[in-house]
Design an enzyme around this catalytic site. Sequence first.
Site, PDB file in Angstrom:
ATOM      1  N   ASN A   8       0.877  -1.174   0.000  1.00 26.98           N
ATOM      2  CA  ASN A   8       0.000   0.000   0.000  1.00 26.98           C
ATOM      3  C   ASN A   8       0.912   1.221   0.000  1.00 26.98           C
ATOM      4  OD1 ASN A   8      -1.792   2.087   0.448  1.00 26.98           O
ATOM      5  ND2 ASN A   8      -2.861   1.088   2.131  1.00 26.98           N
ATOM      6  N   ARG A 101      -2.521  -2.067  -3.580  1.00 25.97           N
ATOM      7  CA  ARG A 101      -3.702  -1.225  -3.458  1.00 25.97           C
ATOM      8  C   ARG A 101      -3.575  -0.056  -4.424  1.00 25.97           C
ATOM      9  NH1 ARG A 101      -5.029   3.589   0.595  1.00 25.97           N
ATOM     10  NH2 ARG A 101      -7.253   3.804   0.173  1.00 25.97           N
ATOM     11  N   HIS A 190     -12.852   3.131  -0.595  1.00 25.93           N
ATOM     12  CA  HIS A 190     -12.801   2.214   0.555  1.00 25.93           C
ATOM     13  C   HIS A 190     -13.462   0.878   0.220  1.00 25.93           C
ATOM     14  CE1 HIS A 190     -12.662   5.951   3.402  1.00 25.93           C
ATOM     15  NE2 HIS A 190     -11.433   5.541   3.095  1.00 25.93           N
ATOM     16  N   ARG A 251     -11.402  16.702   5.536  1.00 31.03           N
ATOM     17  CA  ARG A 251     -12.201  16.900   4.328  1.00 31.03           C
ATOM     18  C   ARG A 251     -13.633  17.288   4.694  1.00 31.03           C
ATOM     19  NH1 ARG A 251     -10.808  11.306   1.394  1.00 31.03           N
ATOM     20  NH2 ARG A 251      -8.960  11.025   2.669  1.00 31.03           N
ATOM     21  N   GLU A 394      -7.694  -4.664   5.236  1.00 33.63           N
ATOM     22  CA  GLU A 394      -7.585  -4.456   3.800  1.00 33.63           C
ATOM     23  C   GLU A 394      -6.439  -5.254   3.198  1.00 33.63           C
ATOM     24  OE1 GLU A 394      -8.803  -0.136   2.659  1.00 33.63           O
ATOM     25  OE2 GLU A 394      -8.000  -0.053   4.697  1.00 33.63           O
TER      26      GLU A 394
END
Length: 406
Positions: A8, A101, A190, A251, A394
């Site tokens: 990742n 990823r 996600h 955000r 993940e």
Amino acid sequence: MTAILVINSGSSSLKYSLLDIENENELASGLIERIGQDASAITHTVRPDTTADAVVTMLDASYEDERPVADHAAAFSVMLEQFETHGPSLVERAPAAVGHRVVHGGARFYAPTLVTRNVEEQIEELAVLAPLHNPANLAGILAAKAVFADVPHVAVFDTAFHQTLPPAAYTYAIDAELAAQHRVRRYGFHGTSHQYVSESAAAFLGRDLSTLRQLVFHLGNGASVTAIDGGRSVETSMGLTPLEGLVMGTRSGDLDPAALVHLSRRAGYSIDDLDALLNSRSGLKGLAGRSDMRDILAGRDAGDAAATLAFDVYIHRLRAYAGSYIAQLGGVDVISFTAGVGENAAPVRAEAMATLGFAGVELDHGRNAARERGIRRISTDASPVTVLVVPTNEELEIARQTARML
């Protein structure tokens, strides 16, 4: 033994995990942060091999270092050094494949994909939709292929799980020709986490995934919620980019688009100014000066008005999405919380669920407040809707998808 290395690669970080895919044990993991800065932080953790009786009682062994790491190629050299020095040996546990990823796959990539030169070019082209993510993901792929040149490399896209969204969910109501020309639509993110959590929830409950209506709240510094019907994503909060939807650490989430026009006209904000505002100076940080939910909760408990408002706005958005998605699904069977905030912030879970009694949610406040590890139920035994905390993984999901593709 079949080992898969999962990579990742972030803009200034490299996260890695080596897994034995036959029994899904993680053999080792690591993180190299602040790549390109004067002092990069290096952490390498070796897990006990639970398949060997002699070491079942061993604890994880972690090693830390700090030194300059110039770029992602240098980071891979550091990673190899950590494996060589601290183990496990990449000769004895040689990766059969490397799973990567990749954040944005647009509408082109709907499944794990063998990385070819053409795929690399498309990942680079899609960087216009994820400028903070895809270039770093591609840098990790190129660095890994230079080191592991003789094994397959597989890209697993965050957007892929959401390719099952119906047109009514992914289409924005703007000029259709303009949207098609510039690929403006909802993609969702996600996805790897939402898929892992929804499948884990079904397995934990001993239920058939295809029969369940689920909501999954992935709440970390980035946050999203997905409505999943029978294992398929049918609605999700993030859109063209990871900016849309829930309130996040830095955000904004949902915002009246005219606010940007207003700030451009009245405050003289440029496109880059607006980009920085919405992605880096908004969300919890914009409201309370702090992006970490732990700091927000501490401020709220101390009576800080800004932290209290930030928490209330955050919860308001969670409830709004929960109600909307329950309506889209026609009811809900399982609601799961995951990621850093979702797994650890009991007050967030409690307040987010507080108004959902009409939908059949009965939270067990003792279970919710308990600090336990692993997947667990936090609703009452009598609750018509099951509410779970499901730690995401993940890396394992990427390894699974890499193995299935091969």
